[in-house]
Structures are given as structure tokens and as C-alpha cells.
Design an enzyme around this catalytic site. Structure first.
Site, PDB file in Angstrom:
ATOM      1  N   ARG A  15      -3.870  96.764  -5.557  1.00 48.62           N
ATOM      2  CA  ARG A  15      -3.935  96.932  -7.016  1.00 48.62           C
ATOM      3  C   ARG A  15      -4.219  98.391  -7.396  1.00 48.62           C
ATOM      4  O   ARG A  15      -4.580  98.675  -8.531  1.00 48.62           O
ATOM      5  CB  ARG A  15      -5.014  96.006  -7.599  1.00 48.62           C
ATOM      6  CG  ARG A  15      -4.661  94.526  -7.518  1.00 48.62           C
ATOM      7  CD  ARG A  15      -5.458  93.733  -8.513  1.00 48.62           C
ATOM      8  NE  ARG A  15      -5.170  92.309  -8.466  1.00 48.62           N
ATOM      9  CZ  ARG A  15      -4.174  91.707  -9.115  1.00 48.62           C
ATOM     10  NH1 ARG A  15      -3.352  92.418  -9.845  1.00 48.62           N
ATOM     11  NH2 ARG A  15      -4.002  90.401  -9.020  1.00 48.62           N
ATOM     12  N   THR A  54       2.017  97.189 -12.671  1.00 50.51           N
ATOM     13  CA  THR A  54       3.016  97.963 -11.920  1.00 50.51           C
ATOM     14  C   THR A  54       4.036  98.606 -12.855  1.00 50.51           C
ATOM     15  O   THR A  54       4.455  99.750 -12.638  1.00 50.51           O
ATOM     16  CB  THR A  54       3.729  97.035 -10.908  1.00 50.51           C
ATOM     17  OG1 THR A  54       2.722  96.439 -10.094  1.00 50.51           O
ATOM     18  CG2 THR A  54       4.727  97.785 -10.061  1.00 50.51           C
ATOM     19  N   ILE A  60       3.232  85.537 -10.790  1.00 47.33           N
ATOM     20  CA  ILE A  60       3.121  84.087 -11.056  1.00 47.33           C
ATOM     21  C   ILE A  60       2.781  83.851 -12.528  1.00 47.33           C
ATOM     22  O   ILE A  60       2.948  82.752 -13.022  1.00 47.33           O
ATOM     23  CB  ILE A  60       2.055  83.420 -10.155  1.00 47.33           C
ATOM     24  CG1 ILE A  60       0.647  83.937 -10.471  1.00 47.33           C
ATOM     25  CG2 ILE A  60       2.396  83.598  -8.686  1.00 47.33           C
ATOM     26  CD1 ILE A  60      -0.467  83.085  -9.877  1.00 47.33           C
ATOM     27  N   ASP A  61       2.308  84.881 -13.224  1.00 47.96           N
ATOM     28  CA  ASP A  61       1.842  84.710 -14.609  1.00 47.96           C
ATOM     29  C   ASP A  61       2.989  84.626 -15.622  1.00 47.96           C
ATOM     30  O   ASP A  61       2.776  84.195 -16.752  1.00 47.96           O
ATOM     31  CB  ASP A  61       0.928  85.878 -15.018  1.00 47.96           C
ATOM     32  CG  ASP A  61      -0.256  86.041 -14.074  1.00 47.96           C
ATOM     33  OD1 ASP A  61      -0.626  85.058 -13.410  1.00 47.96           O
ATOM     34  OD2 ASP A  61      -0.796  87.159 -13.990  1.00 47.96           O
ATOM     35  N   GLU A  72      -6.761  79.882 -16.765  1.00 56.47           N
ATOM     36  CA  GLU A  72      -8.015  80.601 -16.496  1.00 56.47           C
ATOM     37  C   GLU A  72      -8.477  81.464 -17.678  1.00 56.47           C
ATOM     38  O   GLU A  72      -9.663  81.718 -17.834  1.00 56.47           O
ATOM     39  CB  GLU A  72      -7.880  81.475 -15.246  1.00 56.47           C
ATOM     40  CG  GLU A  72      -6.827  82.564 -15.378  1.00 56.47           C
ATOM     41  CD  GLU A  72      -6.707  83.441 -14.150  1.00 56.47           C
ATOM     42  OE1 GLU A  72      -7.586  83.417 -13.276  1.00 56.47           O
ATOM     43  OE2 GLU A  72      -5.688  84.175 -14.061  1.00 56.47           O
ATOM     44  N   ARG A  90     -14.849  65.747 -13.167  1.00 59.65           N
ATOM     45  CA  ARG A  90     -14.879  66.647 -12.007  1.00 59.65           C
ATOM     46  C   ARG A  90     -13.992  67.849 -12.327  1.00 59.65           C
ATOM     47  O   ARG A  90     -13.156  67.783 -13.238  1.00 59.65           O
ATOM     48  CB  ARG A  90     -14.330  65.948 -10.753  1.00 59.65           C
ATOM     49  CG  ARG A  90     -15.169  64.788 -10.277  1.00 59.65           C
ATOM     50  CD  ARG A  90     -16.435  65.278  -9.604  1.00 59.65           C
ATOM     51  NE  ARG A  90     -17.142  64.202  -8.943  1.00 59.65           N
ATOM     52  CZ  ARG A  90     -18.079  63.452  -9.510  1.00 59.65           C
ATOM     53  NH1 ARG A  90     -18.404  63.645 -10.777  1.00 59.65           N
ATOM     54  NH2 ARG A  90     -18.675  62.493  -8.825  1.00 59.65           N
ATOM     55  N   VAL A  93      -4.359  79.611  -3.803  1.00 55.64           N
ATOM     56  CA  VAL A  93      -3.374  78.669  -3.244  1.00 55.64           C
ATOM     57  C   VAL A  93      -2.054  78.812  -4.016  1.00 55.64           C
ATOM     58  O   VAL A  93      -0.971  78.687  -3.456  1.00 55.64           O
ATOM     59  CB  VAL A  93      -3.923  77.223  -3.372  1.00 55.64           C
ATOM     60  CG1 VAL A  93      -2.844  76.194  -3.180  1.00 55.64           C
ATOM     61  CG2 VAL A  93      -5.058  77.006  -2.378  1.00 55.64           C
ATOM     62  N   ARG A 116      -0.642  81.343  -5.036  1.00 56.90           N
ATOM     63  CA  ARG A 116       0.138  82.548  -4.728  1.00 56.90           C
ATOM     64  C   ARG A 116       0.690  82.531  -3.306  1.00 56.90           C
ATOM     65  O   ARG A 116       1.307  83.506  -2.872  1.00 56.90           O
ATOM     66  CB  ARG A 116      -0.739  83.792  -4.919  1.00 56.90           C
ATOM     67  CG  ARG A 116      -1.182  84.025  -6.338  1.00 56.90           C
ATOM     68  CD  ARG A 116      -1.107  85.471  -6.741  1.00 56.90           C
ATOM     69  NE  ARG A 116      -1.715  86.370  -5.808  1.00 56.90           N
ATOM     70  CZ  ARG A 116      -2.798  87.123  -6.051  1.00 56.90           C
ATOM     71  NH1 ARG A 116      -3.397  87.033  -7.219  1.00 56.90           N
ATOM     72  NH2 ARG A 116      -3.248  87.944  -5.152  1.00 56.90           N
TER      73      ARG A 116
HETATM   74  O1  F6P Z   1      -1.566  88.364 -11.746  1.00 59.14           O
HETATM   75  C1  F6P Z   1      -1.592  87.395 -10.770  1.00 59.14           C
HETATM   76  C2  F6P Z   1      -2.962  86.784 -10.633  1.00 59.14           C
HETATM   77  O2  F6P Z   1      -2.902  85.788  -9.650  1.00 59.14           O
HETATM   78  C3  F6P Z   1      -3.556  86.237 -11.933  1.00 59.14           C
HETATM   79  O3  F6P Z   1      -3.040  84.987 -12.269  1.00 59.14           O
HETATM   80  C4  F6P Z   1      -5.016  86.251 -11.601  1.00 59.14           C
HETATM   81  O4  F6P Z   1      -5.792  86.369 -12.768  1.00 59.14           O
HETATM   82  C5  F6P Z   1      -5.168  87.468 -10.728  1.00 59.14           C
HETATM   83  O5  F6P Z   1      -3.892  87.766 -10.223  1.00 59.14           O
HETATM   84  C6  F6P Z   1      -6.124  87.317  -9.574  1.00 59.14           C
HETATM   85  O6  F6P Z   1      -6.214  88.549  -8.948  1.00 59.14           O
HETATM   86  P1  F6P Z   1      -6.848  88.826  -7.515  1.00 59.14           P
HETATM   87  O7  F6P Z   1      -5.869  88.354  -6.481  1.00 59.14           O
HETATM   88  O8  F6P Z   1      -7.029  90.284  -7.489  1.00 59.14           O
HETATM   89  O9  F6P Z   1      -8.116  88.043  -7.439  1.00 59.14           O
END
Ligand code: F6P
Length: 365
Positions: A77, A116, A137-138, A233, A278, A285, A287
Site C-alpha cells: 500500500r 493506485t 473487490i470494492d 464494513e 451471532r 477470505v 480476497r
Molecule cells: O480495498 C480492498 C479492501 O479489501 C477493502 O475492502 C478493505 O477495507 C481493505 O482492503 C482492507 O485492507 P488491508 O488488507 O490492508 O487490511
């Protein structure tokens, strides 16, 4: 074959990884190599460029990777303009540009999400030609209908919701499932609809707890004794960030940031609705693993489109998908913008038409 206008490219992957990165690298590299362009792989994103960790890639290096998860180049990053160099944060933009020039790179191909796109734009402004592909993925990159990685992640989250359904049903419970997506709700919305979640919460629609609890209790009333709540999230309750903040409000907000939304929500629903709840957080997972067929196709299309643009000497653009066409979108139109779920998006109406609660009453309901 007409002569390519690009003798050498560098290629890097930056930001959070996702399924499909290797497929996209393969698409770009194979198309470029076949047109006589030299391809240099850069390790670990922009940090690898600053540290000049590079390797020439040949066809054999990008063969057999179509189905592999992650990125064989590695990712980070790190941003060139704010890079931690042994404890000191420094602006390494000039070093990044100089290293690209040292490697005779005509155009730097950057595969990544919103961060990026911005970093590539900064390098362009510092004198380097770039070309980008939208990965995340977002699904929150502007200028494209879809980003690669999104479909694979949505499939993983959907399968998780399916699994939660069976156990929630056996125990007559509500289960909150936290889904990634950063500040956008695409992933939770897509997987929530595909998995038949009863409630879907998105950052774009601050939720009203009472409204949601009413929906959950109505399900019970109709003898549906379990519920699945898919929560992005980045979701937040309706009354946050309004009005003046006093000290206790600020403290409460700080604790909200620390506590994952799923656990907070499970507690709140249990208290308000008096039902057993719960929670589970899917985390990284989402990603991992092999890309779906849809993502493999998209990555290959976007990657090879990049190869065509490079051959024509078209730089400082992002390859986006508009309708069913891969197009060159000026990077200046993309960098610094985030694509959230618009309030008139058809998926929102779709969800409400199958009686999914979106956390608050919407104007089209
Ligand atoms: O941008 C992709 C992402 O997986 C987001 O959905 C999530 O908020 C973030 O990256 C998590 O980042 P890291 O892998 O740095 O914990």
C-alpha cells in the site's frame, strides 16, 4: 504487424490484492510481448519501483498463472509521495520516476484501486507516462462499470451467506455477516441479493436500528425464525455525525471505530429485538483464491486492451468497462473519485422488491 509505439513497459500491482491480478498481468504481458514490447515486472507495488526491484518478464513467466489467486509480483500500500524509508516518511516521487527512466520504461502499467489511480496520476504529473487497470473487490473505482476482483469476491461472500443460512435456520437465530467494501456498499449489496440476505446495510444508507428490528420481528411473526443481516464494513447508524459533537459523543464514535460493525450490530439487535444473534466477519477470505470465470474473462479483456493501447502509444488512461466495451478513460477523470452505490441504482430497488430491508425506508418504496 505494425510496429509498436511502446518499446518497454513496467508493470506493478498496488494496494489490497484480489483474485484476477495474475490473470490481468498475464493479459497485459502476453499482448505486449506479442507486439514486440519488452515487459519489466516491478515487485511489491510502488515500493519496488522506488527500490528498483525489477525483473524482465518473458512469456514463460506469465504462462500458467491465469487461475492463480494473489499477485506473483507482490503488492503493497506504499505511496511514492509518502513512503516510509526506514522510519522516516519521505517523498520518493522523483526516485520512482528516475528508476522508471533508468529501466527505459516508456509507460508504467499500474494495476490497482482508487489509491493506485491517484498515485499513478501523481507519477504522470511528475513526468512519467502511465496506464492503469481498475482492480478491487470494492468495485468503487470511477470510470468503469465494474472492477476486476469484484465478481470473485462477491461469489465468496455469497457462498458464505449460503452457509450461514443453514446454521441460522437450524438454531432459529439471526446472524450478522460483515462484508468488506471499504466505504462503498457494492460487495454487501451484490452478495446480499445473491445470497438472499434479509437485511443489507450499506455505507450509502445510514441504518435506522428500530426500522431494521421491526423488519426482523415481522419475519418472526410470519414464522420465519431466522434472519441473515449482510453488513458492509463501512456501514454506520443514521444518527452518527449529525449535530455538534460533545465529549461523550466523540468517545462513543471512537469506540465505534474500534469495534467491528458486525459485533456492535449483533449486540444492538439482540438487545432491541430480544432474539439470539451471532456475528461473523469474512475478512480477507474475500480476497483469496482463484478468480471466477467472469473475472478471468474481464482481466484478460482489460489486460489485452491495455496491450493494444500501448502498441498505439495511448498513455495516461485507465482501461474501463462501459457496457460491454473496454475503453480508454482519461486518468484525470478517474483519479481522486470514488464510485459509491447511487440512490437510484437498480440493485437497490431489486432488493426491496424481494422484501429485503436496506436499513431505512427509501423514497422509491
Ligand atoms: O480495498 C480492498 C479492501 O479489501 C477493502 O475492502 C478493505 O477495507 C481493505 O482492503 C482492507 O485492507 P488491508 O488488507 O490492508 O487490511
Amino acid at each position: 504487424m505494425s510496429e509498436t509505439k511502446t518499446k518497454t513497459i513496467g508493470i506493478l500491482t498496488s494496494g489490497g490484492d484480489c483474485p484476477g491480478l495474475n490473470a490481468a498481468i498475464r493479459g497485459v504481458a502476453k499482448a505486449a510481448l506479442s507486439q514486440g514490447t519488452k515487459v519489466i515486472g516491478i515487485q511489491d507495488g510502488f515500493r519496488g519501483l522506488v527500490e528498483n526491484r525489477v525483473m524482465a518478464l518473458e512469456d514463460k513467466d506469465v504462462s500458467g498463472i491465469l487461475t492463480h489467486g494473489g499477485t506473483f509480483l507482490g503488492s503493497s500500500r506504499d505511496k511514492p509521495h509518502k513512503m516510509d524509508m526506514g522510519g522516516t516518511v519521505m517523498d520518493m516521487t522523483d526516485v520512482a520516476v528516475a528508476n522508471a527512466q533508468k529501466n527505459l520504461i516508456d509507460c508504467l502499467v499500474c494495476l490497482g484501486g482508487n489509491g493506485t489511480q491517484k498515485n499513478a496520476m501523481r507519477l504522470h504529473e511528475a513526468g512519467l507516462d502511465v496506464l492503469t487497470l481498475p482492480k478491487t473487490i470494492d468495485n468503487d473505482v470511477a470510470g468503469t462499470d465494474i472492477t476486476f476482483g469484484f465478481d470473485s469476491s462477491m461469489a465468496i461472500a455469497t457462498e458464505a451467506i449460503d452457509r450461514l443460512h443453514t446454521t441460522a435456520s437450524s438454531h432459529h437465530r439471526a446472524i450478522v455477516c460483515e462484508i468488506m467494501g471499504h466505504k462503498a456498499g457494492w460487495l454487501a449489496l451484490g452478495a446480499g441479493i445473491a445470497g438472499g440476505a434479509d437485511v443489507i446495510l450499506l455505507p450509502e444508507i445510514p441504518y435506522d436500528l428500530d426500522y431494521m428490528v421491526e423488519h426482523l420481528l415481522a419475519r418472526r411473526h410470519h414464522n420465519k425464525r431466522f434472519s441473515i443481516i449482510a453488513v458492509a464494513e463501512g456501514s454506520r447508524p443514521k444518527d452518527r455525525n449529525t449535530g455538534k459533537k460533545n465529549a461523550s459523543k466523540k468517545k462513543e464514535e471512537a469506540s465505534l471505530i474500534e469495534e467491528p460493525i458486525a459485533s456492535r450490530l449483533a449486540r444492538e439487535i439482540q438487545q432491541a429485538a430480544g432474539i439470539e444473534v451471532r456475528f461473523t466477519s469474512l475478512g480477507h477470505v474475500q480476497r483469496g483464491g482463484t478468480p471466477t470465470a467472469t473475472d478471468r474473462l474481464l482481466c484478460t479483456r482489460m489486460g489485452t486492451k491495455a496491450g493494444e493501447l500501448l502498441a498505439d502509444g495511448v498513455y495516461n488512461v485507465m482501461v474501463g468497462l462501459r457496457g460491454d466495451v473496454c475503453e480508454a478513460i482519461p486518468l484525470a477523470e478517474v483519479a481522486g473519485r470514488t464510485k459509491l452505490v447511487p440512490m437510484d441504482h437498480r440493485w437497490l430497488k431489486t432488493a426491496t422488491l424481494v422484501d429485503t430491508c436496506l436499513g431505512d425506508k427509501l423514497s422509491f418504496q
